[in-house]
Design a protein around this motif. Structure first.
Motif, PDB file in Angstrom:
ATOM      1  N   CYS A 149     -10.531 -21.582  -4.550  1.00 48.68           N
ATOM      2  CA  CYS A 149     -11.312 -21.433  -5.740  1.00 48.68           C
ATOM      3  C   CYS A 149     -11.918 -22.775  -6.238  1.00 48.68           C
ATOM      4  CB  CYS A 149     -10.337 -20.902  -7.119  1.00 48.68           C
ATOM      5  SG  CYS A 149      -9.637 -19.449  -6.903  1.00 48.68           S
ATOM      6  N   SER A 150     -11.090 -23.680  -5.891  1.00 48.43           N
ATOM      7  CA  SER A 150     -11.649 -25.275  -6.143  1.00 48.43           C
ATOM      8  C   SER A 150     -12.917 -25.277  -5.189  1.00 48.43           C
ATOM      9  CB  SER A 150     -10.687 -26.129  -5.893  1.00 48.43           C
ATOM     10  OG  SER A 150     -11.279 -27.393  -5.929  1.00 48.43           O
ATOM     11  N   GLN A 151     -12.978 -24.932  -3.724  1.00 48.66           N
ATOM     12  CA  GLN A 151     -13.714 -25.305  -2.690  1.00 48.66           C
ATOM     13  C   GLN A 151     -15.074 -24.510  -3.253  1.00 48.66           C
ATOM     14  OE1 GLN A 151     -13.708 -27.657   0.102  1.00 48.66           O
ATOM     15  NE2 GLN A 151     -15.712 -27.182  -0.562  1.00 48.66           N
ATOM     16  N   VAL A 152     -14.820 -23.098  -3.133  1.00 48.87           N
ATOM     17  CA  VAL A 152     -16.034 -22.390  -3.220  1.00 48.87           C
ATOM     18  C   VAL A 152     -16.682 -22.650  -4.661  1.00 48.87           C
ATOM     19  CG1 VAL A 152     -16.703 -19.959  -3.516  1.00 48.87           C
ATOM     20  CG2 VAL A 152     -14.974 -20.520  -1.980  1.00 48.87           C
ATOM     21  N   SER A 153     -16.058 -22.901  -5.539  1.00 44.13           N
ATOM     22  CA  SER A 153     -16.619 -23.341  -7.043  1.00 44.13           C
ATOM     23  C   SER A 153     -17.523 -24.443  -6.960  1.00 44.13           C
ATOM     24  CB  SER A 153     -15.450 -23.669  -7.988  1.00 44.13           C
ATOM     25  OG  SER A 153     -15.514 -23.064  -9.204  1.00 44.13           O
ATOM     26  N   GLU A 154     -17.018 -25.536  -5.877  1.00 39.96           N
ATOM     27  CA  GLU A 154     -17.947 -26.635  -5.862  1.00 39.96           C
ATOM     28  C   GLU A 154     -19.183 -26.320  -5.007  1.00 39.96           C
ATOM     29  OE1 GLU A 154     -17.920 -29.710  -7.005  1.00 39.96           O
ATOM     30  OE2 GLU A 154     -16.171 -29.051  -8.045  1.00 39.96           O
ATOM     31  N   TRP A 155     -19.049 -25.466  -3.883  1.00 38.13           N
ATOM     32  CA  TRP A 155     -20.176 -24.890  -3.088  1.00 38.13           C
ATOM     33  C   TRP A 155     -21.227 -24.056  -4.027  1.00 38.13           C
ATOM     34  CZ3 TRP A 155     -16.742 -22.813   1.330  1.00 38.13           C
ATOM     35  CH2 TRP A 155     -16.386 -23.739   2.448  1.00 38.13           C
ATOM     36  N   SER A 169     -25.365 -24.474  -4.409  1.00 39.98           N
ATOM     37  CA  SER A 169     -25.981 -23.455  -3.341  1.00 39.98           C
ATOM     38  C   SER A 169     -27.195 -22.865  -4.402  1.00 39.98           C
ATOM     39  CB  SER A 169     -25.247 -22.302  -3.028  1.00 39.98           C
ATOM     40  OG  SER A 169     -24.278 -23.185  -2.375  1.00 39.98           O
ATOM     41  N   ASP A 170     -28.285 -22.298  -3.503  1.00 38.01           N
ATOM     42  CA  ASP A 170     -29.073 -21.440  -4.298  1.00 38.01           C
ATOM     43  C   ASP A 170     -28.812 -20.239  -4.580  1.00 38.01           C
ATOM     44  OD1 ASP A 170     -30.789 -23.651  -4.256  1.00 38.01           O
ATOM     45  OD2 ASP A 170     -31.710 -23.010  -2.172  1.00 38.01           O
ATOM     46  N   GLU A 171     -27.885 -19.586  -3.711  1.00 35.84           N
ATOM     47  CA  GLU A 171     -27.356 -18.243  -4.034  1.00 35.84           C
ATOM     48  C   GLU A 171     -25.783 -18.172  -3.903  1.00 35.84           C
ATOM     49  OE1 GLU A 171     -27.828 -13.597  -1.723  1.00 35.84           O
ATOM     50  OE2 GLU A 171     -29.309 -15.374  -1.304  1.00 35.84           O
ATOM     51  N   ALA A 203     -22.119 -26.396   8.972  1.00 37.45           N
ATOM     52  CA  ALA A 203     -22.894 -25.383   9.689  1.00 37.45           C
ATOM     53  C   ALA A 203     -23.723 -24.618   8.858  1.00 37.45           C
ATOM     54  CB  ALA A 203     -21.959 -24.118  10.445  1.00 37.45           C
ATOM     55  N   PHE A 204     -23.508 -24.372   7.547  1.00 31.70           N
ATOM     56  CA  PHE A 204     -24.199 -23.272   6.510  1.00 31.70           C
ATOM     57  C   PHE A 204     -24.807 -23.969   5.332  1.00 31.70           C
ATOM     58  CE2 PHE A 204     -20.909 -21.087   8.871  1.00 31.70           C
ATOM     59  CZ  PHE A 204     -22.013 -19.969   9.598  1.00 31.70           C
TER      60      PHE A 204
END
Length: 843
Positions: free
Chosen positions: A664-670, A674-676, A839-840
């Motif tokens: 939750c913490s990591q994807v929140s930061e991404w 991120s544009d999408e 990578a992404f």
């Protein structure tokens, strides 16, 4: 008080109680009979009234038609007697003609602008009377004037003629009229003759239900009032008609059609009337109305071609109570002689009893000085109480000491070797028996001794659900079933504690022992009924044999226990025979569990991320968070190895919390950069749904803590989750769906697939298991299952995503069949957070 007096009083009171009970029962029976008679009487009354009401309606309809024909005949006579122009007709002329034709009044109606008015009449109130607002009446006048057929369904239509239904006169609400309207084109006016009051209501007064209702109330004792209710309007505001400056209620809209309503209880009667019409059954209630206790009964009447109505009967309940009081007093007076006779007889009887008791007491006093006798218990303080006290004093010390000592020794010996709950021999007794059987097997050359270790599957869940008391009953029931399956000789059943049972067999072949075991397991699996609960249980079993596996007592028991746990790892409800590899597997399992606990404590659990790709746009739409463990001693441990151990050891919740916290913490930061935005998918274990309410609160807590929008969170569950506490699980899924979370079925098609739960549950997505994708060949062969799942998802309007995509032709097949979302090694393997960013996200 002496025994003699006690016996007299006792028998007198006993008979008194019997008589009172008999009188009470007679009172109740009499009351029921009176009420039943009252019901039958009311039924007969209402049937007679209903018959009269229906007869009156039919007769009234007939009379209405007859009156319409008479009015038409009168209209023709009027036309023949009058000039064709109404200007040439006088009102007095109409009065004389009405009297001559024996009708109430005659009115001539003629067009006036856009209205039709009364131009001449024998009734002054109807001159210049407008009919424009008369609804279907006005429509009928227009049709008569245009020589059209009258289309109005009410009333009676004859050639050149229409008569309205019998109604309250709009020009004078104090009268009931029957009108006729005749026009054949030969005059410039419509001829309107009509009958009033005495003509219209004479038949109703003579032959209607009112006379019958009056006869019942006057001659039938107890019947206070009879009422025929109009259920459509009763208890509602009056549907008043305002016309020609007058206010009145139409006959059919009156709340009371027949009878009176002086015993008013409007609100209660309104509800009861609607209820009896709905159920089709009569209702009665007691109430205090008009200072009188009455029984009011409401009876629904439904005929085929007429509107339903309700007949109300008010009955004087005081008559019933008066009858019951008289019956009760009569029976009480008849009981008094019996009580007096019993008092005399009991006194004589008690005297004959107490005299010999005194002699016995003197004799026993001599024995009490030193002879041993029987111990009796009593709380009496009369002669018999003194006798018992002396006997107890004589034998108390010796008898009590001997009995208590013997009982204590027996109980101690029994509980030392038996289980308190089931009465079966316990672990200590079993070891002694096993040791004795092993010695006998050596001395008597017995071929085999077998130890069967049995454990109830998921007993903790059953115990937590039903409670410990019912759990104990289940243990007792299972113990009895096992005993019923055992041979009468050479078998020995014990309870080791908890939900574990051990059976010792001697002189049976392994095949025979296994056959008995399977018989026990089949019998145990039959439904268990505990109070009102139906419980299904199974048992896992393990077998070890002497001397094949060991000649040591404790080792045989341990080996059987190890084999039993091997059965549980295979899903339970199985029997396993010990072999050496089981010890090795058990040791490996314990070692992995120990290292996993330490890894959780030290925070050595990692989270990897595998992207979800929308192939059509070639963009990342989300990631799946996957738990990974790289141990310093064991190296990389596959999730397939450590996750089942974590579930069995109760560690899966800790692993899930690690994944939720980090992901939750990591994807929140991404998503901030991120544009999408990407969705986050997290796998859930079926064991987490043992308490669905707690799980829902925990998910909300983590998402709120990391400010993670529920719309971007996806829960992945397997089909087996739906079998765990199904009703509560479904409620939890609906709560999460309402919260905004998406729900996916992972590994779809590999479990208990059911179309019913796909339709009922709040599911958003199906994930095609990797095994079905990897089966697809380059020529698209072996693709039937994957294609079927895609079609099923599309028909149910669910999203579908394919796992394990590794080849370009697999991607092409999926896109061709409408599955654009996929993940697999073709795009990326699961990556650590740093590698995923490189990578992404950093390109």
């Amino acid at each position: 008080m002496s025994i003699k007096k006690k016996l007299s009083v006792f028998f007198t009171l006993l008979v008194l109680c019997i008589l009172l009970a008999n009188n009470t029962l007679h009172y109740i029976r009499s009351k029921n009979r009176l009420i039943e008679f009252n019901k039958k009487e009311i039924t007969l009354v209402t049937e007679e009234i209903a018959y009269e009401v229906e007869n009156s309606k039919n007769s009234a309809s007939y009379m209405e038609n007859r009156m319409a024909q008479e009015l038409r005949t009168a209209s023709i006579a009027i036309q023949d007697s009058l000039p064709a122009d109404y200007h040439d007709v006088s009102n007095d002329q109409l009065k004389r003609l009405a009297k001559k034709l024996m009708i109430s009044h005659i009115t001539l109606l003629a067009p006036a602008g856009d209205d039709i008015i009364g131009v001449k009449s024998s009734d002054p109130k109807e001159i210049n009377m407008s009919t424009k607002e008369w609804g279907y009446w006005y429509t009928s006048f227009r049709q008569l004037l245009s020589q059209q057929t009258i289309t109005t369904k009410k009333g009676v239509t004859l050639p050149h003629f229409w008569s309205g239904p019998i109604e309250v006169a709009s020009s004078n609400p104090n009268h009931i009229d029957k009108w006729g309207y005749y026009y054949d084109g030969s005059t410039n006016y419509i001829i309107d003759p009509y009958f009033r009051d005495r003509h219209v209501l004479d038949f109703e007064k003579r032959f209607g239900p009112t006379n019958v209702m009056n006869r019942f109330t006057e001659n039938l004792e107890g019947v206070l009032e009879l009422t025929v209710f109009n259920p459509k309007n009763f208890g509602k505001r009056n549907q008043n008609v305002y016309l020609n400056g007058n206010k009145y209620i139409k006959i059919k809209d009156q709340p009371i059609w027949y009878g009176t309503y002086t015993y008013r209880n409007t609100e209660r009667d309104k509800k009861s009337i609607q209820e009896v019409l709905k159920t089709g059954k009569s209702q009665s209630y007691l109430a205090e109305i008009n200072h009188k206790k009455v029984l009011k009964t409401l009876v629904p009447i439904k005929e085929k071609n007429t509107p339903a109505y309700v007949i109300g009967v008010v009955y004087d309940y005081g008559l019933i109570e008066k009858e019951l009081q008289q019956e009760l007093i009569k029976h009480l007076l008849l009981s008094l002689p019996f009580i007096f006779i019993v008092l005399i007889i009991s006194f004589i009887f008690s005297t004959s009893i107490t005299r010999p008791i005194k002699h016995i007491m003197e004799h026993v006093n001599q024995i009490a000085k030193g002879n041993f006798g029987k111990v009796l218990n009593t709380r009496r303080k009369d002669e018999l109480g003194g006798l018992v006290a002396n006997i107890n004093h004589l034998s108390h010390f010796l008898k009590t000491y001997v009995d208590d000592l013997k009982k204590s020794q027996e109980e101690s010996e029994y509980h030392a070797y038996h289980d308190f709950l089931t009465g079966l021999p316990n672990r200590r007794y079993f070891k002694e028996q096993l040791n004795r059987r092993l010695i006998e097997s050596k001395e008597k050359s017995i071929r085999h001794v077998a130890v069967l270790f049995m454990d109830i599957d998921q007993f903790k869940d059953i115990n937590d659900t039903l409670g410990h008391s019912k759990g104990d009953q289940l243990i007792q029931l299972i113990a009895n079933r096992i005993k019923e399956c055992l041979p009468s000789a050479n078998s020995f059943l014990t309870r080791q504690g908890g939900d574990e049972f051990v059976i010792l067999f001697s002189d049976f072949t392994p095949e025979e022992v296994k056959g008995i075991t399977e018989k026990i397991m089949a019998y145990v699996q039959q439904p268990c009924y505990i109070d009102n609960d139906e419980v299904f249980v199974s048992i896992s079993s393990g077998l070890s044999f002497y001397p094949e596996h060991s000649t040591n007592l404790d080792t045989l028991i341990t080996y059987a226990d190890v084999a039993m746990y091997a059965s549980k790892r295979q899903g339970g409800s199985k029997v396993s025979i010990y072999h050496d590899s089981l010890n090795k597997k058990q040791a490996e399992k314990v070692h992995i569990e120990t290292r996993l606990r330490k890894a959780i404590q030290k925070g050595d659990i990692d989270v990897y991320y595998q992207p979800k790709i929308e192939a059509k746009r070639n963009v990342i739409t989300g990631v799946e968070a996957l738990v990974r463990w790289n141990d310093a001693e064991l190296g990389f441990v596959s999730p397939e190895a450590f996750i089942p151990i974590a579930e069995e050891a109760g560690l899966i919740q800790y692993l899930w919390e690690v994944v939720m916290k980090k992901a939750c913490s990591q994807v929140s930061e991404w998503n901030k950069v991120s544009d999408e935005k990407m969705t986050l998918a997290v796998n859930f274990s079926p064991r987490q749904f043992q308490d669905p309410v707690v799980l829902v609160n925990e998910i909300k807590h983590f998402l709120s803590l990391h400010r993670f929008d529920p719309a971007w969170f996806e829960m992945e569950i397997t089909e087996s989750t739906l079998l765990m506490n199904a009703e509560e699980t479904i409620k939890a899924l609906h709560l999460l769906k309402k919260y905004g979370i998406s729900i996916s079925i992972d590994d779809f098609g590999t479990g208990y697939s059911s179309l019913s739960y796909l339709k009922k549950l709040p599911i958003d997505c199906l994930k095609i298991d990797r095994s079905f994708i990897q089966d697809i060949q380059e020529d698209y062969s072996n693709s039937e299952i994957a294609q079927a799942i895609i079609s099923l998802s599309q028909s149910l309007k669910l999203e579908v995503i394919a796992e394990g995509v590794e080849e370009e032709y697999q991607k092409a097949f999926l896109m061709k069949n409408g599955c654009d979302h996929m993940q697999g090694y073709l795009f990326s393997k699961p990556l650590a957070a740093e590698d995923f960013e490189e990578a992404f996200l950093n390109s």
